[in-house]
Design a protein around this motif. Structure first.
Motif, PDB file in Angstrom:
ATOM      1  N   VAL A 159       0.863  -1.187   0.000  1.00 56.54           N
ATOM      2  CA  VAL A 159       0.000   0.000   0.000  1.00 56.54           C
ATOM      3  C   VAL A 159       0.897   1.234   0.000  1.00 56.54           C
ATOM      4  N   ALA A 160       0.641   2.136  -0.948  1.00 57.46           N
ATOM      5  CA  ALA A 160       1.466   3.354  -1.045  1.00 57.46           C
ATOM      6  C   ALA A 160       0.559   4.567  -0.863  1.00 57.46           C
ATOM      7  N   THR A 161       0.998   5.537  -0.074  1.00 53.42           N
ATOM      8  CA  THR A 161       0.184   6.738   0.173  1.00 53.42           C
ATOM      9  C   THR A 161       1.061   7.983   0.185  1.00 53.42           C
ATOM     10  N   TYR A 162       0.488   9.096  -0.220  1.00 54.77           N
ATOM     11  CA  TYR A 162       1.143  10.403  -0.013  1.00 54.77           C
ATOM     12  C   TYR A 162       0.117  11.516  -0.164  1.00 54.77           C
ATOM     13  N   PRO A 163       0.330  12.636   0.553  1.00 58.12           N
ATOM     14  CA  PRO A 163      -0.605  13.761   0.430  1.00 58.12           C
ATOM     15  C   PRO A 163      -0.407  14.492  -0.902  1.00 58.12           C
ATOM     16  N   ILE A 164      -1.483  14.963  -1.484  1.00 55.76           N
ATOM     17  CA  ILE A 164      -1.416  15.801  -2.690  1.00 55.76           C
ATOM     18  C   ILE A 164      -2.358  16.998  -2.495  1.00 55.76           C
ATOM     19  N   SER A 165      -2.488  17.815  -3.529  1.00 56.57           N
ATOM     20  CA  SER A 165      -3.397  18.970  -3.491  1.00 56.57           C
ATOM     21  C   SER A 165      -3.175  19.804  -2.230  1.00 56.57           C
ATOM     22  N   MET A 166      -1.935  20.187  -2.018  1.00 57.01           N
ATOM     23  CA  MET A 166      -1.517  20.991  -0.861  1.00 57.01           C
ATOM     24  C   MET A 166      -1.955  20.355   0.461  1.00 57.01           C
ATOM     25  N   GLY A 167      -1.951  19.038   0.502  1.00 60.49           N
ATOM     26  CA  GLY A 167      -2.227  18.326   1.753  1.00 60.49           C
ATOM     27  C   GLY A 167      -3.700  18.062   2.006  1.00 60.49           C
ATOM     28  N   LYS A 168      -4.574  18.489   1.103  1.00 60.35           N
ATOM     29  CA  LYS A 168      -6.021  18.325   1.359  1.00 60.35           C
ATOM     30  C   LYS A 168      -6.486  16.893   1.086  1.00 60.35           C
ATOM     31  N   ILE A 169      -5.719  16.200   0.251  1.00 60.42           N
ATOM     32  CA  ILE A 169      -6.127  14.857  -0.184  1.00 60.42           C
ATOM     33  C   ILE A 169      -4.955  13.897   0.032  1.00 60.42           C
ATOM     34  N   VAL A 170      -5.280  12.644   0.370  1.00 65.83           N
ATOM     35  CA  VAL A 170      -4.237  11.615   0.424  1.00 65.83           C
ATOM     36  C   VAL A 170      -4.456  10.658  -0.745  1.00 65.83           C
ATOM     37  N   ASN A 171      -3.405  10.530  -1.555  1.00 69.45           N
ATOM     38  CA  ASN A 171      -3.445   9.566  -2.660  1.00 69.45           C
ATOM     39  C   ASN A 171      -3.223   8.178  -2.066  1.00 69.45           C
ATOM     40  N   PHE A 172      -4.124   7.256  -2.389  1.00 69.83           N
ATOM     41  CA  PHE A 172      -4.061   5.906  -1.823  1.00 69.83           C
ATOM     42  C   PHE A 172      -4.010   4.922  -2.980  1.00 69.83           C
ATOM     43  N   ALA A 173      -2.907   4.194  -3.069  1.00 66.87           N
ATOM     44  CA  ALA A 173      -2.781   3.169  -4.120  1.00 66.87           C
ATOM     45  C   ALA A 173      -2.344   1.867  -3.460  1.00 66.87           C
ATOM     46  N   ALA A 174      -3.219   0.883  -3.538  1.00 66.71           N
ATOM     47  CA  ALA A 174      -2.887  -0.425  -2.967  1.00 66.71           C
ATOM     48  C   ALA A 174      -2.712  -1.402  -4.130  1.00 66.71           C
ATOM     49  N   PHE A 175      -1.818  -2.357  -3.968  1.00 62.70           N
ATOM     50  CA  PHE A 175      -1.500  -3.265  -5.071  1.00 62.70           C
ATOM     51  C   PHE A 175      -1.529  -4.712  -4.602  1.00 62.70           C
ATOM     52  N   THR A 176      -2.102  -5.576  -5.440  1.00 65.96           N
ATOM     53  CA  THR A 176      -1.837  -7.004  -5.271  1.00 65.96           C
ATOM     54  C   THR A 176      -0.747  -7.344  -6.293  1.00 65.96           C
ATOM     55  N   VAL A 177       0.173  -8.213  -5.898  1.00 68.04           N
ATOM     56  CA  VAL A 177       1.279  -8.557  -6.810  1.00 68.04           C
ATOM     57  C   VAL A 177       1.423 -10.080  -6.862  1.00 68.04           C
ATOM     58  N   ASP A 178       1.163 -10.643  -8.021  1.00 64.62           N
ATOM     59  CA  ASP A 178       1.256 -12.094  -8.198  1.00 64.62           C
ATOM     60  C   ASP A 178       2.744 -12.476  -8.305  1.00 64.62           C
ATOM     61  N   LYS A 179       3.161 -13.381  -7.428  1.00 62.72           N
ATOM     62  CA  LYS A 179       4.596 -13.680  -7.319  1.00 62.72           C
ATOM     63  C   LYS A 179       5.206 -14.185  -8.641  1.00 62.72           C
ATOM     64  N   ASP A 180       4.577 -15.174  -9.257  1.00 58.12           N
ATOM     65  CA  ASP A 180       5.178 -15.777 -10.463  1.00 58.12           C
ATOM     66  C   ASP A 180       5.156 -14.809 -11.639  1.00 58.12           C
ATOM     67  N   LEU A 181       4.030 -14.115 -11.797  1.00 57.52           N
ATOM     68  CA  LEU A 181       3.924 -13.179 -12.926  1.00 57.52           C
ATOM     69  C   LEU A 181       4.902 -12.014 -12.763  1.00 57.52           C
ATOM     70  N   MET A 182       5.022 -11.515 -11.534  1.00 54.59           N
ATOM     71  CA  MET A 182       5.958 -10.403 -11.290  1.00 54.59           C
ATOM     72  C   MET A 182       7.383 -10.823 -11.646  1.00 54.59           C
ATOM     73  N   ALA A 183       7.735 -12.055 -11.285  1.00 52.08           N
ATOM     74  CA  ALA A 183       9.114 -12.516 -11.497  1.00 52.08           C
ATOM     75  C   ALA A 183       9.416 -12.708 -12.978  1.00 52.08           C
ATOM     76  N   ASP A 184       8.398 -13.038 -13.765  1.00 49.48           N
ATOM     77  CA  ASP A 184       8.660 -13.454 -15.147  1.00 49.48           C
ATOM     78  C   ASP A 184       8.224 -12.424 -16.189  1.00 49.48           C
TER      79      ASP A 184
END
Ligand SMILES: Cc1cc2nc3c(=O)[nH]c(=O)nc-3n(C[C@H](O)[C@H](O)[C@H](O)COP(=O)(O)OP(=O)(O)OC[C@H]3O[C@@H](n4cnc5c(N)ncnc54)[C@H](O)[C@@H]3O)c2cc1C
Length: 445
Positions: free
Chosen positions: A242-267
């Motif tokens: 899960v990756a987060t950071y504030p944007i829009s002068m701190g009014k909003i938090v960008n939230f990006a969560a990821f699922t990562v498939d082990k075999d596909l990521m590796a190959d």
């Protein structure tokens, strides 16, 4: 006024295409047309971050001050700063892992703000053509000085001397280029037809992004000291992050969560042309709060707090472009995601598009670049930019695997490893690449 030395058509008005238009605006002897399939220039409702190396390019283009007015991050260029923080969040009570220090900071924006500043700085001399979806192009192989013909979905056509495909991961220009290369006897000395044709379709990276924005006030109401209100955080989980950071002068938090498939990521970067990683379903779609959050339940409590605040979002199957054997052919070049779409685990795809645009514009604007020499300028662009961007793409894949706890790397070594992978962003400078590009071109023409 004397006629332009050549006419450049840019297909795609995303970050890459618009940065190229801004960079070419400095050369009044180059005529520029942008063809964009959408009815207006627009970005998705999410954040985008930028490392020092590409940010310095934006500063050179005169966009630094306008961009910095759009970010809550105080900009520091030449000192080591705390750029982002990493946690282990696969436990009910998470653990702090490390803080990545970079020379100059990583700056974060709302995408609309970022693209808006770019668009505002396109010279009025650039002609923009909206709702123009290119479906194919024709380049004469016998006589490269003949204009290239572009054909659009509405049946209309246009011509140009140089064509730049900045049309994203599903690039139509990449399709045409790879088909042409697969039939070009010179190109076939380098790679087989099968290898070129394998580069047409994007590859599923193994990562699926769950993207939303959360109002900072809502987070503050539940937990006034929630760590995501300050700074950039990446939280590691088992086959997720899960990756987060504030944007829009701190009014909003960008939230990006990821699922990562082990075999596909590796190959994902398997060079075998018969290797295919396909995603079954829509690559981008809206998602309800329940569907969005259920994959990330069970991570540490701080993340549960954020999941409870998600109202809705979108789900993105992240696709890559295979490592291309070449990203230019004759008078045609690829740029940005069209050439090297990558996973976002270094937050660098847009930054690499910006770098492509700057080097390409520098070479096209070079006083010795004419219709007779432009194909050599494009070869230099390919040689300077392609290996660099491929390195960043591979590094991003590696960071995604590490943050999904898939590599078996001991926690004590993760900080050093991730810092090393990202260090190109402050230990190398675009000026070095510009110098190399100019020298290589001048030695050849
Ligand atoms: C979840 C996620 C998070 C990310 N976070 C970051 C980050 O923090 N930092 C970062 O640097 N990068 C990030 N990226 C990557 C970044 O978004 C891309 O690398 C960047 O947007 C690529 O820009 P581009 O201009 O090459 O392509 P695009 O933004 O895809 O633009 C392509 C343009 O071409 C147009 N087009 C397409 N086909 C045609 C056609 N046939 N005719 C005419 N026009 C056409 C499209 O409408 C579009 O406007 C992230 C990506 C994802 C998925």
């Amino acid at each position: 006024m004397s006629p332009p030395k050549f006419r450049v058509a840019i297909v795609g008005g995303g970050v890459g295409g618009i940065t190229l238009a801004v960079a070419l605006s400095k050369y009044p002897d180059i005529a520029v047309d942008i063809y964009e399939r959408a009815s207006q220039f627009a970005e998705v409702g999410a954040g985008v971050s930028c490392w020092p190396r590409p940010f310095k390019v934006l500063k050179k283009l005169g966009l630094g001050d306008a961009l910095l007015k759009k970010t809550p991050v105080p900009y520091i260029e030449d000192e080591y700063v705390n750029a982002m923080n990493f946690r282990r969040s696969d436990l009910e009570q998470g653990e702090y892992l490390f803080t990545l220090k970079s020379k100059g900071n990583n700056v974060q924006f709302h995408r609309a703000d970022f693209l808006g500043v770019l668009v505002d700085n396109v010279s009025p001399s650039v002609k923009t053509h909206m709702s123009k979806r290119i479906v194919s192009y024709t380049q004469s192989t016998g006589n490269p000085s003949e204009p290239i013909t572009l054909t659009f979905h509405d049946g209309s056509t246009a011509t140009c001397d140089i064509l730049v495909g900045a049309d994203g991961v599903k690039s139509t220009i990449r399709r045409g280029m790879m088909q042409d290369l697969s039939r070009d006897p010179d190109a076939l000395k380098k790679c087989s037809a099968e290898e070129y044709l394998a580069c047409i379709e994007p590859v599923f990276s193994g990562a699926v992004a769950y993207r939303t924005l959360i109002h900072a006030d809502k987070i503050r109401a539940v937990d006034p000291n929630h760590r995501v209100l300050n700074g950039v955080w990446t939280c590691f989980g088992a086959n997720k992050n899960v990756a987060t950071y504030p944007i829009s002068m701190g009014k909003i938090v960008n939230f990006a969560a990821f699922t990562v498939d082990k075999d596909l990521m590796a190959d994902a970067f398997n060079p075998d042309p018969s290797h295919r990683q396909l995603f079954d379903g829509d690559w981008v779609r809206p998602a309800s709060a329940k569907e969005f959050t259920e994959k990330f339940r069970g991570m540490e409590k701080d993340i549960e707090v954020l999941l409870d605040l998600v109202e809705d979002g979108s789900i993105w199957a992240v696709h890559l472009v295979r490592n291309l054997p070449v990203q230019v052919h004759g008078h045609v070049a690829l740029l940005g995601d069209a050439a090297h779409a990558m996973t976002p685990f270094q937050g660098s795809g847009a930054g690499q598009a910006v770098e492509d645009a700057y080097i390409l514009a520098t070479l096209l604007g070079h006083p010795r670049t004419t219709l007779a020499t432009v194909s050599q300028a494009l070869v230099v662009y390919d040689e300077v930019r392609r290996p660099f961007a491929i390195g960043v793409a591979r590094g991003s894949q590696e960071v995604g695997r590490i943050s999904g706890l898939q590599t078996g790397l001991p926690f004590s070594e993760i900080g050093e490893k991730i810092t090393g992978i990202n260090s190109w962003a402050w230990e190398t400078e675009i000026d070095g690449a510009v110098k190399d590009a100019k020298r290589m071109f001048e030695e050849r023409v």
